[in-house]
Design a protein around this motif. Structure first.
Motif, mmCIF file in Angstrom:
data_model
loop_
_atom_site.group_PDB
_atom_site.id
_atom_site.type_symbol
_atom_site.label_atom_id
_atom_site.label_comp_id
_atom_site.label_asym_id
_atom_site.label_seq_id
_atom_site.Cartn_x
_atom_site.Cartn_y
_atom_site.Cartn_z
ATOM 1 N N MET A 1 -0.594 -13.286 -8.345
ATOM 2 C CA MET A 1 -0.636 -11.602 -8.423
ATOM 3 C C MET A 1 0.136 -11.618 -7.306
ATOM 4 S SD MET A 1 -2.809 -8.802 -10.026
ATOM 5 C CE MET A 1 -2.923 -7.160 -9.098
ATOM 6 N N THR A 2 1.359 -10.494 -7.585
ATOM 7 C CA THR A 2 2.428 -9.698 -6.782
ATOM 8 C C THR A 2 1.421 -8.229 -6.034
ATOM 9 O OG1 THR A 2 4.506 -11.170 -7.032
ATOM 10 C CG2 THR A 2 4.409 -9.778 -5.162
ATOM 11 N N SER A 3 1.092 -7.738 -4.520
ATOM 12 C CA SER A 3 0.982 -6.981 -4.011
ATOM 13 C C SER A 3 1.981 -5.694 -4.206
ATOM 14 C CB SER A 3 0.527 -6.878 -2.339
ATOM 15 O OG SER A 3 0.060 -5.935 -2.848
ATOM 16 N N THR A 4 1.246 -4.919 -4.744
ATOM 17 C CA THR A 4 2.574 -3.476 -4.685
ATOM 18 C C THR A 4 2.999 -2.725 -3.599
ATOM 19 O OG1 THR A 4 0.688 -1.913 -5.278
ATOM 20 C CG2 THR A 4 2.092 -3.215 -7.718
ATOM 21 N N THR A 5 1.908 -2.841 -2.765
ATOM 22 C CA THR A 5 2.276 -2.647 -1.377
ATOM 23 C C THR A 5 1.538 -4.057 -0.161
ATOM 24 O OG1 THR A 5 -0.489 -2.331 -1.157
ATOM 25 C CG2 THR A 5 0.877 -0.935 -2.045
ATOM 26 N N PRO A 6 2.925 -4.884 -0.026
ATOM 27 C CA PRO A 6 2.768 -6.379 0.496
ATOM 28 C C PRO A 6 2.977 -5.654 2.575
ATOM 29 C CG PRO A 6 4.805 -5.192 -0.399
ATOM 30 C CD PRO A 6 4.038 -4.745 -1.310
ATOM 31 N N VAL A 7 3.766 -4.182 2.137
ATOM 32 C CA VAL A 7 3.790 -3.200 4.131
ATOM 33 C C VAL A 7 2.848 -2.914 4.396
ATOM 34 C CG1 VAL A 7 5.256 -2.443 5.547
ATOM 35 C CG2 VAL A 7 6.468 -3.407 3.664
ATOM 36 N N GLU A 8 1.794 -2.677 3.630
ATOM 37 C CA GLU A 8 0.640 -2.290 3.766
ATOM 38 C C GLU A 8 -0.823 -3.246 4.069
ATOM 39 O OE1 GLU A 8 -3.224 1.102 2.528
ATOM 40 O OE2 GLU A 8 -1.049 1.020 1.488
ATOM 41 N N ASP A 9 -0.393 -3.987 3.197
ATOM 42 C CA ASP A 9 -1.409 -5.345 3.050
ATOM 43 C C ASP A 9 -1.006 -6.117 4.714
ATOM 44 O OD1 ASP A 9 -1.612 -4.504 0.614
ATOM 45 O OD2 ASP A 9 -0.897 -6.081 -0.097
ATOM 46 N N LEU A 10 0.074 -6.345 5.413
ATOM 47 C CA LEU A 10 0.341 -6.476 6.518
ATOM 48 C C LEU A 10 -0.230 -6.070 7.351
ATOM 49 C CD1 LEU A 10 1.898 -9.353 7.628
ATOM 50 C CD2 LEU A 10 3.982 -8.331 7.079
ATOM 51 N N ILE A 11 -0.050 -4.880 6.842
ATOM 52 C CA ILE A 11 -0.385 -3.839 8.816
ATOM 53 C C ILE A 11 -1.847 -4.052 8.713
ATOM 54 C CG2 ILE A 11 -0.406 -1.427 9.107
ATOM 55 C CD1 ILE A 11 1.916 -0.931 7.471
ATOM 56 N N ARG A 12 -2.641 -3.631 7.499
ATOM 57 C CA ARG A 12 -3.876 -3.815 7.845
ATOM 58 C C ARG A 12 -4.030 -5.344 8.044
ATOM 59 N NH1 ARG A 12 -6.713 -0.473 5.230
ATOM 60 N NH2 ARG A 12 -5.085 0.239 3.833
ATOM 61 N N ALA A 13 -3.486 -6.367 7.598
ATOM 62 C CA ALA A 13 -4.203 -7.732 8.133
ATOM 63 C C ALA A 13 -3.973 -7.504 9.834
ATOM 64 C CB ALA A 13 -3.109 -8.620 7.038
ATOM 65 N N LYS A 14 -2.820 -7.658 10.448
ATOM 66 C CA LYS A 14 -2.144 -7.837 11.395
ATOM 67 C C LYS A 14 -3.600 -7.104 12.427
ATOM 68 C CE LYS A 14 2.207 -9.561 11.689
ATOM 69 N NZ LYS A 14 3.823 -9.077 12.532
ATOM 70 N N LEU A 15 -3.389 -5.900 11.997
ATOM 71 C CA LEU A 15 -4.711 -4.871 13.208
ATOM 72 C C LEU A 15 -6.176 -5.483 12.604
ATOM 73 C CD1 LEU A 15 -2.499 -1.097 11.865
ATOM 74 C CD2 LEU A 15 -2.749 -2.793 14.022
ATOM 75 N N ARG A 80 12.866 -5.181 10.912
ATOM 76 C CA ARG A 80 13.294 -5.728 9.989
ATOM 77 C C ARG A 80 14.022 -4.865 8.852
ATOM 78 N NH1 ARG A 80 8.719 -7.560 6.138
ATOM 79 N NH2 ARG A 80 8.578 -8.363 8.103
ATOM 80 N N GLU A 81 15.471 -5.134 8.486
ATOM 81 C CA GLU A 81 16.132 -4.070 6.925
ATOM 82 C C GLU A 81 15.018 -3.809 5.778
ATOM 83 O OE1 GLU A 81 18.104 -2.177 5.536
ATOM 84 O OE2 GLU A 81 19.046 -3.356 7.398
ATOM 85 N N GLY A 82 14.448 -2.571 6.211
ATOM 86 C CA GLY A 82 14.092 -2.478 4.792
ATOM 87 C C GLY A 82 12.810 -2.265 5.158
ATOM 88 N N GLY A 83 11.987 -2.027 6.863
ATOM 89 C CA GLY A 83 11.108 -2.727 6.594
ATOM 90 C C GLY A 83 10.289 -1.402 7.340
ATOM 91 N N ILE A 84 8.954 -1.369 8.408
ATOM 92 C CA ILE A 84 8.152 0.075 8.592
ATOM 93 C C ILE A 84 9.805 1.125 9.400
ATOM 94 C CG2 ILE A 84 6.654 1.300 10.155
ATOM 95 C CD1 ILE A 84 5.485 -1.031 9.692
ATOM 96 N N HIS A 85 10.021 1.973 9.175
ATOM 97 C CA HIS A 85 10.642 3.481 9.681
ATOM 98 C C HIS A 85 10.289 4.350 10.843
ATOM 99 C CE1 HIS A 85 14.490 5.723 9.915
ATOM 100 N NE2 HIS A 85 14.226 6.388 9.329
ATOM 101 N N ALA A 86 9.369 4.812 10.443
ATOM 102 C CA ALA A 86 7.978 5.597 10.907
ATOM 103 C C ALA A 86 6.800 4.818 11.194
ATOM 104 C CB ALA A 86 8.434 6.516 10.425
ATOM 105 N N LEU A 87 5.970 5.243 12.485
ATOM 106 C CA LEU A 87 4.377 4.937 12.242
ATOM 107 C C LEU A 87 4.157 5.927 12.654
ATOM 108 C CD1 LEU A 87 2.353 2.810 11.693
ATOM 109 C CD2 LEU A 87 2.975 1.642 13.521
#
Length: 108
Positions: A1-15, A80-87
């Protein structure tokens, strides 16, 4: 199953891996910015985030240094293109969070 929030998931994992936070709240605010000109052609629905993180890793570091720690960790996702624009960040130590809770309790 593919996540609908892959960027958020990656942020969570890294942090989580880097800072072992006692509190980690990630809010995806991308929908509030989808109409902005730079976002019109973006293929990502995950571009704007608000992160509240509490970690002992931030002890004795001023806010700018704490933010640099997080930005450095997420550098690839931000460039990255299409990555985080604002944090937007709110970084605290467990002691600061406890003092905040105590102040809030006193005000009630």
């Amino acid at each position: 199953m593919t996540s609908t929030t892959p960027v958020e998931d990656l942020i969570r994992a890294k942090l989580t891996t880097a800072f072992t936070p006692t509190t980690l709240l990630i809010r995806n605010d991308s929908h509030k910015h989808a109409h902005h000109a730079p976002m019109r052609d973006s293929t990502s629905k995950e571009t704007h985030f608000h992160v509240t993180i509490t970690s002992s890793s931030f002890a004795s570091k001023p806010q700018p240094a704490r933010h640099r720690m997080v930005y450095g960790l997420l550098k690839e996702e931000m460039s990255r293109e299409g990555g985080i624009h604002a944090l937007q960040l709110r970084t605290k130590t467990p002691e600061e969070e406890q003092r905040e809770r105590e102040r809030e309790a006193q005000q009630q």
